[in-house]
Design an enzyme around this catalytic site. Structure first.
Site, PDB file in Angstrom:
ATOM      1  N   CYS A 148       0.790  -1.180   0.087  1.00  0.00           N
ATOM      2  CA  CYS A 148       0.157  -0.020  -0.090  1.00  0.00           C
ATOM      3  C   CYS A 148       1.136   0.675   0.178  1.00  0.00           C
ATOM      4  CB  CYS A 148      -0.831   0.283   1.004  1.00  0.00           C
ATOM      5  SG  CYS A 148      -2.300   1.588   1.791  1.00  0.00           S
ATOM      6  N   ASP A 208       0.354   4.227   1.995  1.00  0.00           N
ATOM      7  CA  ASP A 208       0.902   4.252   2.886  1.00  0.00           C
ATOM      8  C   ASP A 208       1.792   4.746   3.885  1.00  0.00           C
ATOM      9  OD1 ASP A 208       0.391   4.611   5.827  1.00  0.00           O
ATOM     10  OD2 ASP A 208      -2.152   4.288   5.555  1.00  0.00           O
ATOM     11  N   ARG A 233       2.557   4.651   6.920  1.00  0.00           N
ATOM     12  CA  ARG A 233       3.428   3.634   7.739  1.00  0.00           C
ATOM     13  C   ARG A 233       3.645   2.660   7.561  1.00  0.00           C
ATOM     14  NH1 ARG A 233      -2.879   4.920   9.849  1.00  0.00           N
ATOM     15  NH2 ARG A 233      -2.822   4.236   7.776  1.00  0.00           N
ATOM     16  N   HIS A 251      -2.066  -4.086   5.355  1.00  0.00           N
ATOM     17  CA  HIS A 251      -2.098  -3.615   6.532  1.00  0.00           C
ATOM     18  C   HIS A 251      -3.706  -3.392   6.904  1.00  0.00           C
ATOM     19  CE1 HIS A 251      -2.977   1.020   5.811  1.00  0.00           C
ATOM     20  NE2 HIS A 251      -2.447   0.243   4.761  1.00  0.00           N
ATOM     21  N   CYS A 286      -6.378  -0.367   6.694  1.00  0.00           N
ATOM     22  CA  CYS A 286      -5.838   0.659   5.390  1.00  0.00           C
ATOM     23  C   CYS A 286      -7.460   1.417   4.893  1.00  0.00           C
ATOM     24  CB  CYS A 286      -6.176  -1.003   4.246  1.00  0.00           C
ATOM     25  SG  CYS A 286      -5.718  -0.044   3.277  1.00  0.00           S
TER      26      CYS A 286
HETATM   27 ZN   LIG Z   1      -3.315   1.240   2.785  1.00  0.00          ZN
END
Ligand SMILES: [Zn+2]
Length: 215
Positions: free
Chosen positions: A42, A44, A46, A98, A101
């Protein structure tokens, strides 16, 4: 100090420290890459692939997008896969989702009219959620439904990758793995290992973590 300026100063410090610790690091890097793993994760912020697996530059060939989707109709995704499998000859393809999400969560909510690209992108997730409507509805909380859908999404992307000709038709096909990362504890759970989507092997993972802690 503004963020880009700070990033450039951090880069300078990192490059100097890395060269000091290993004088051959950058000459080696400049010679070429031979990563053994394609990571599809992803976007993302993090879940940075190298950080969460303690990997180095050169270790992972990385493709990240919203909700770690494998989209055979997307040239970006497909060019990365094709190059990784046919040219770099990676041994493993890891789909890593994750918990928590935002892309997965958004697929369970009414669509936002000012995010047409995101809406198109997560349309397969909406369809996947519909296919698993009964199972998802068993969870009262939206976050719990999203976390279960994030797991189902990883397994679905593993299935699609395993079936795709680029992966399937290589003489020695790469192994496709399905992982999911926990923002709350930093640990990765294995959802699918190798060719078989075996469901959630939480017990296996717990044993791995226990043995690592005991070592
Ligand atoms: Zn995500």
């Amino acid at each position: 100090m503004n963020r880009p300026k700070r990033m450039l100063l951090e880069n300078l410090a990192w490059a100097r420290e890395t060269a000091h610790a290993d004088a051959q690091f950058f000459p080696r890097l400049a010679q070429g890459q031979s990563p053994k793993v394609l990571w599809i994760g992803c976007a993302d912020s993090r879940v940075p692939a190298e950080t969460v697996t303690n990997a180095n530059p050169g270790d992972l060939f990385v493709h990240r997008n919203i909700a770690n989707l494998f989209s055979p109709s997307d040239d970006n995704t497909m060019s990365v896969l094709e190059y990784a499998v046919r040219v770099l000859k990676v041994d493993h393809v890891i789909i890593c989702g994750h918990y928590g999400c935002g892309g997965v969560r958004a697929s369970l909510l009414p669509q936002s009219s000012d995010l047409p690209h995101v809406n198109r992108r997560i349309a397969p997730l909406c369809a996947l959620g519909e296919r698993h409507r009964d199972e998802l509805d068993a969870h009262a909380e939206l976050d719990a439904r999203a976390n279960r859908l994030a797991e189902l999404n990883v397994l679905e992307q593993v299935r699609l990758l395993q079936q795709h000709a680029v992966v399937r038709d290589r003489e020695a096909p790469p192994l496709v793995h399905g992982w999911i990362f926990g923002l709350h504890d930093g640990l990765i759970n294995v959802l699918a290992c190798g060719y078989e989507a075996e469901g959630i092997t939480q017990d296996d993972r717990r044993m791995q973590v226990a043995s690592l802690q005991a070592a």
